[in-house]
Design a protein around this motif. Structure first.
Motif, short mmCIF file in Angstrom:
data_model
loop_
_atom_site.label_atom_id
_atom_site.label_comp_id
_atom_site.label_asym_id
_atom_site.label_seq_id
_atom_site.Cartn_x
_atom_site.Cartn_y
_atom_site.Cartn_z
N PHE A 213 0.73 -1.12 0.03
CA PHE A 213 -0.06 -0.11 -0.08
C PHE A 213 0.88 1.27 0.07
O PHE A 213 0.26 2.35 0.29
CB PHE A 213 -1.10 -0.18 1.24
N SER A 214 2.06 1.39 -0.53
CA SER A 214 3.16 2.19 -0.21
C SER A 214 2.58 3.59 -1.06
O SER A 214 2.72 4.75 -0.61
CB SER A 214 4.42 1.77 -0.98
N TYR A 215 1.77 3.46 -2.28
CA TYR A 215 1.21 4.65 -3.08
C TYR A 215 0.14 5.23 -2.22
O TYR A 215 -0.46 6.30 -2.90
CB TYR A 215 0.88 4.13 -4.22
N PHE A 216 -0.41 4.52 -1.07
CA PHE A 216 -1.61 5.46 -0.48
C PHE A 216 -0.97 6.43 0.54
O PHE A 216 -1.92 7.20 1.12
CB PHE A 216 -2.53 4.53 0.09
N GLY A 217 0.31 6.24 0.93
CA GLY A 217 1.01 7.09 2.11
C GLY A 217 0.40 6.63 3.41
O GLY A 217 0.75 7.54 4.34
N TYR A 218 -0.08 5.69 3.84
CA TYR A 218 -0.41 5.21 5.18
C TYR A 218 0.97 4.78 5.85
O TYR A 218 1.71 3.87 5.04
CB TYR A 218 -1.53 4.06 5.30
N ASP A 219 1.05 4.90 7.34
CA ASP A 219 2.44 4.32 7.60
C ASP A 219 2.05 3.44 8.91
O ASP A 219 2.92 3.13 9.71
CB ASP A 219 3.06 5.50 8.33
N HIS A 220 0.64 3.10 9.28
CA HIS A 220 0.44 2.24 10.37
C HIS A 220 -0.54 1.12 9.77
O HIS A 220 -1.68 1.68 9.13
CB HIS A 220 -0.14 3.04 11.36
N PHE A 221 -0.38 -0.07 10.12
CA PHE A 221 -1.11 -1.13 9.58
C PHE A 221 -1.51 -2.05 10.76
O PHE A 221 -0.72 -2.64 11.33
CB PHE A 221 -0.47 -2.02 8.69
N ASP A 222 -2.94 -2.41 10.89
CA ASP A 222 -3.41 -3.58 11.70
C ASP A 222 -4.08 -4.47 10.56
O ASP A 222 -4.93 -4.19 9.94
CB ASP A 222 -4.59 -2.94 12.61
N ALA A 223 -3.67 -5.96 10.83
CA ALA A 223 -3.97 -6.84 9.94
C ALA A 223 -4.45 -8.32 10.63
O ALA A 223 -3.41 -8.56 11.47
CB ALA A 223 -3.15 -6.98 8.80
N HIS A 224 -5.59 -8.62 10.59
CA HIS A 224 -6.10 -9.80 11.30
C HIS A 224 -7.09 -10.80 10.51
O HIS A 224 -7.42 -10.25 9.68
CB HIS A 224 -6.97 -9.43 12.42
N ILE A 225 -6.78 -11.90 10.67
CA ILE A 225 -7.21 -12.95 9.79
C ILE A 225 -8.90 -13.16 10.27
O ILE A 225 -9.19 -13.21 11.47
CB ILE A 225 -6.60 -14.18 10.04
#
Length: 695
Positions: A213-225
């Motif tokens: 997601f580099s092109y969106f400029g976000y710098d924090h990600f939470d990811a859960h299954i």
């Protein structure tokens, strides 16, 4: 008969899955097998929700209208009990998994995640993602979509929340399907000598989220299954203008749109995303919304990488002693019956029989039933070669074998392209019998031989499913198999062909009646104070009429010895019984899949092996067959194996009215693990000494 005298079928099944969990919990079971049992438990539960929970919900929607269902008295009460039991088992599952992780670490096997990678591993994961994963994922920004995209039933998904540190309001949700089927679930990482570091595919993707997601400029990600389980029923429409195959294909497409019956998620999931998914999936709190740990789809763990220290020599299948020195299986079968006990005996003998028939210039015809086939089926390969060699080959391919429908549609196309005649089923009756008849010219006459089996013609499962297969040229058995095929080839004309079967017990016509007649004979004998016994081995026992008949037998004093792997609805210890019903379940390395029936019959025992469980669906809605075992030597062998299983005091559990799953323990007596004892018993008949370990 009151349902109070029965265990609820679905609760009994959950008790069976608890026995699978017991194997995962057993420290004497090798670590690889313990992980495999967790995978089996998870896969079983997925199918249970797809089929049984979905069916109970349909019953509630029907509101007592029967349709073609076998209705429960109170489906909602059963669903409530299922929810409670499943949550309890989930807690036990998580506890066992934590223990297994500790044991893995002791063996220097480490399941790591994206947060614990060293520099070399980070570089490896980045490169692996670029080379093997990136092209197989399509991240979806779901908020902008008018409706939630189609979620696959057997897949797992990462629910991603993307944020910018500069603003608490600037966040987006995304979904990524984990491409386990294409890439595999487990990735082995560069590891120090003597160690094995493994990362799950979803953690490879988690590590690479900033790049994705580099092109969106976000710098924090939470990811859960999370994962969704859907109703797997195939509704066959009544459109007379469409063929049966088209109806199956349409049913499969509609299955993909099936209503969700369970939603599992990582309990650490962002609350906003969780609420969003539940709302977009139209779920309510009654829809089995189940919080869990970080990992889902444990069914993949049945294929956990083999990174374990070598165990002692494993048991391997061996050729049946009657076939070891024979040049051709066919020549032996034309002289005598041979019973293969799989997976102790090699399934290769069945393949050899079909290959010989394919190449034999005197063979004119091969007719066979197929339900579940191996991915690269050598059975199919032999049949194609037979067709190429000018034989008439007829394959009854059951298109409605649950979860194998698509595979069987593909096999249908392959076979028909090679000139094989493919039968695709009978309206309202699944063909579940495992039958083969081969016709061969011998001088001026036609001789016939083949087999009747309790298990599928699948060389992959034949290594782990315990089944019996009778290879025979018995004329009356072959005559009945021919009658069944006459019916299958033209079911619209008459069912009289099935009714004319004299030797095989056939469903849906005669089996139930013949079983009741044989039980009645034992009841009559018991009432005269003479010996009366019945031995029953099945996968499942839930048919009310036959359970009622067994209750009558127990009340009369018939000795009942029952081995059932999964569903067991009788209550075994009732005051009216002269003796409690002796019932056990064996869960071990091999899946006990055989059905065996033995009636004392005044000392002239009647024995059968069968494809049919004692369930309404088998006895009333399927083509099934039970074959009598007539040769004394095979009768003795089969009875000995059943007695070994009844003596099991290592892997057998009592099937009691409390569903306690207590192990059968016999004090200081010799430990008898029936699968080991059966292997030794059969192996010594080869004249060799087995050094196979207990694992």
């Amino acid at each position: 008969m009151s349902k109070k005298n029965l265990q609820a079928r679905d609760i009994s099944w959950l008790s069976f899955n608890a026995r699978v969990l017991q194997e995962a919990n057993d420290p004497t079971v090798p670590l690889k097998q313990r992980i495999r049992f967790l995978g089996i438990h998870s896969n079983n539960l997925d199918e249970f929700f797809r089929v049984r929970v979905a069916t109970l919900r349909r019953m509630i929607e029907l509101g007592g209208k029967k349709g073609n269902m076998h209705l429960e008295d109170n489906p909602q009460a059963i669903l409530d009990q299922i929810q409670m039991t499943v949550l309890q088992q989930q807690n036990e599952f998580n506890r066992i998994w934590e223990d297994i992780l500790k044991q893995l670490n002791k063996e220097k096997v480490y399941l790591t995640n994206e947060q614990n990678l060293n520099k070399e591993q980070q570089e490896f994961v980045k490169n692996f993602f670029d080379e093997s994963v990136r092209a197989n994922i399509i991240p979806l920004l779901i908020e902008s979509l008018p409706q939630l995209p189609y979620l696959r039933d057997k897949s797992i998904y990462l629910g991603v929340v993307m944020r910018k540190t500069a603003s608490a309001y600037d966040q987006k949700y995304s979904l990524i399907e984990i491409p386990s089927k294409v890439v595999g679930r487990f990735v082995q990482l560069p590891s120090p000598p003597g160690e094995h570091h493994i990362i799950l595919l979803e953690d490879v993707i988690r590590f690479n989220l900033p790049y994705i997601f580099s092109y969106f400029g976000y710098d924090h990600f939470d990811a859960h299954i999370f994962k969704v389980t859907k109703d797997a029923e195939i509704d066959i429409d009544n459109d007379v203008s469409t063929s049966f195959v088209q109806k199956i294909e349409k049913g499969l497409k509609n299955r993909r749109k099936g209503k969700p019956v369970r939603f599992l998620y990582d309990k650490e999931m962002d609350a906003g995303l969780l609420e969003y998914l539940i709302r977009r999936l139209n779920l309510s709190r009654r829809d089995n919304i189940i919080p869990g740990g970080r990992i889902h789809n444990f069914r993949h763990f049945m294929d956990f990488p083999d990174v374990f220290k070598a165990q002692k020599k494993e048991r391997v299948p061996f050729t049946h002693p009657d076939l070891q020195k024979a040049q051709r299986v066919t020549e032996v079968i034309l002289q005598k019956d041979v019973m293969l006990h799989l997976p102790y005996h090699s399934f290769g003998s069945v393949i050899d029989l079909l290959r010989e028939a394919a190449m034999d210039p005197d063979v004119t015809t091969i007719k066979i039933t197929a339900y579940r086939l191996a991915p690269a089926s050598r059975v199919i390969n032999a049949l194609i070669n037979a067709a190429r060699n000018g034989k008439e080959v007829v394959v009854m391919l059951e298109l409605r074998a649950r979860f194998d429908e698509e595979n069987n549609l593909e096999w249908k196309e392959v076979l028909e392209e090679e000139g094989v005649k493919v039968l695709i089923g009978v309206a309202n009756l699944k063909v579940h019998a495992k039958l083969c008849v081969i016709k061969k010219k011998q001088g001026t006459r036609i001789i016939q031989y083949g087999f009747v089996s309790t298990g599928n013609l699948n060389e992959k499962t034949a290594r782990v499913y315990a089944d019996h297969c009778l290879l025979t040229s018995n004329r009356s058995v072959m005559a009945d198999i021919n009658r069944i095929f006459k019916y299958l080839e033209n079911p619209k004309t008459t069912i009289q062909h099935l009714r004319n079967c004299n030797t095989l017990l056939v469903c849906p016509n005669a089996m139930r009646k013949r079983l009741i007649a044989m039980i009645d004979r034992e009841i009559k004998t018991a009432k005269t104070k003479k010996t009366a016994k019945i031995y029953i081995k099945l996968n499942s026992l839930s048919d009310e009429l036959l359970i009622n008949k067994l209750y009558e037998a127990a009340t009369a004093g018939v000795e009942l010895n029952i081995i059932v792997r999964s569903i067991f609805c009788p209550k075994t210890d009732q005051r009216r019984f002269k003796q409690p019903i002796h019932a056990v379940s064996i869960i071990d390395e091999y899946l006990e899949h055989a059905r065996v029936l033995i009636f004392h019959n005044g000392g002239k025992e009647k024995m059968y092996i069968s494809s049919a469980d004692w369930m309404v669906r088998n006895l009333d809605h399927r083509i099934e067959a039970a074959v009598p075992i007539l040769q004394p030597a095979i009768q003795k062998e089969l009875k000995d194996i059943i007695n070994i299983q009844l003596a099991d005091n290592v892997k057998a559990r009592w099937l009691d009215d409390e569903l306690s799953n207590n192990y059968v323990i016999s004090g200081d007596e010799k430990k008898i693990r029936s699968q080991i004892e059966t292997y030794q018993y059969l192996y010594q008949k080869t004249g060799k000494h087995s050094e196979a370990s207990s694992h």
